[in-house]
Design an enzyme around this catalytic site. Structure first.
Site, short mmCIF file in Angstrom:
data_model
loop_
_atom_site.label_atom_id
_atom_site.label_comp_id
_atom_site.label_asym_id
_atom_site.label_seq_id
_atom_site.Cartn_x
_atom_site.Cartn_y
_atom_site.Cartn_z
CB CYS A 122 -0.99 0.00 1.17
SG CYS A 122 -0.27 0.21 2.80
CB CYS A 196 -4.07 1.76 -1.44
SG CYS A 196 -2.45 2.31 -1.98
CB CYS A 203 3.62 -0.68 -6.84
SG CYS A 203 4.73 -1.82 -5.99
#
Length: 259
Positions: A122, A196, A203
């Site tokens: 996250c 999230c 990412c």
């Protein structure tokens, strides 16, 4: 004399359609946006949206606005509702066919060779992903190797997350600190699960071609128009993550769960 015909249960009517069944199977693995479902199903967007509306109307699927791009929504399969609907459907056909959920397999403290390796991500690695890490480790009992990290880690875990994990599950994270996803470079993961919407987009790719899943869960530390960011928000978030973890575990360790 004409015989009376009984309609099939609502779950059967909803799930039997090929497009809706495909949508259910895709959402059983993780949350998706409409355009992703359109690509995966290979049908026009208006048709996919129509069937999603029917699944939402039947209570099997929910939608949640993306916290990264509010123009998007993530669709989520309510696995608890599906389990109950399947149990009720079996009972309608014959009382002996009610499908009661299997009891959880007992935890094992022994290390298992070849156990799956899971990374939860996250943004801040201060609430959602460490909660998921702790609960999967707790429920798996050594059968899964698990860690968590964030794209922009906070200085420390959120105190509500630490408190609720200790109070409700007896898990102590007082000494754990948030980690950056860059520290995961070079490690092998079988599953990378984002919790999230923002981190899903930003990412970096993790090497080794892990299976990537997404759980669209709002940050409980961010107030919304409908609820605050206090302990109740964290409790609801923890309950949702715990439910998803319980349904993930049989996927990660199918042989051990069935043995």
């Amino acid at each position: 004399m004409a015989s009376s015909l009984q309609a099939a249960p609502a779950f059967v009517q909803l799930a039997a359609h090929p497009v809706r069944w495909r949508l259910l199977t895709l959402l059983a693995a993780g949350d998706h946006r409409v355009r992703e479902l359109v690509e995966l199903v290979g049908q026009p967007q208006n048709l996919v949206s129509y069937h999603l509306r029917l699944l939402r109307g039947g209570g099997l699927v929910t939608a949640r606005r993306s916290t990264f791009d509010a123009r998007d929504s993530y669709y989520h399969l309510d696995l608890e509702r599906c389990a109950q609907e399947l149990a009720d459907t079996g009972a309608v056909l014959h009382p002996a066919l009610r499908l009661d959920p299997a009891p959880p397999s007992p935890p094992s403290s022994a290390a298992h060779a070849g156990r799956p390796v899971v990374l939860f991500t996250c943004t801040g690695n201060s609430a959602r992903s460490p909660i998921a890490e702790a609960l999967l480790r707790h429920h798996a009992g050594g059968r899964v190797e698990v860690t968590s990290a964030g794209s922009h880690p906070r200085p420390r875990l959120h105190p509500y997350a630490v408190h609720l994990l200790r109070e409700r599950h007896g898990i102590d994270l007082i000494d754990q600190r948030p980690r950056h996803v860059d520290t995961m470079a070079g490690r092998r993961f079988d599953y990378v699960i984002s919790l999230c919407d923002k981190v899903r987009e930003v990412c970096p790719d993790i090497g080794g071609h892990p299976r990537r899943l997404h759980w669209s869960i709002p940050d409980p530390a961010t107030p919304s128009r409908t609820e605050g960011a206090g302990s109740p928000a964290f409790a609801r978030t923890m309950e949702e993550i715990d439910t998803r973890i319980r349904y993930l575990l049989p996927v990660l360790t199918p042989q051990e769960v069935s043995s």
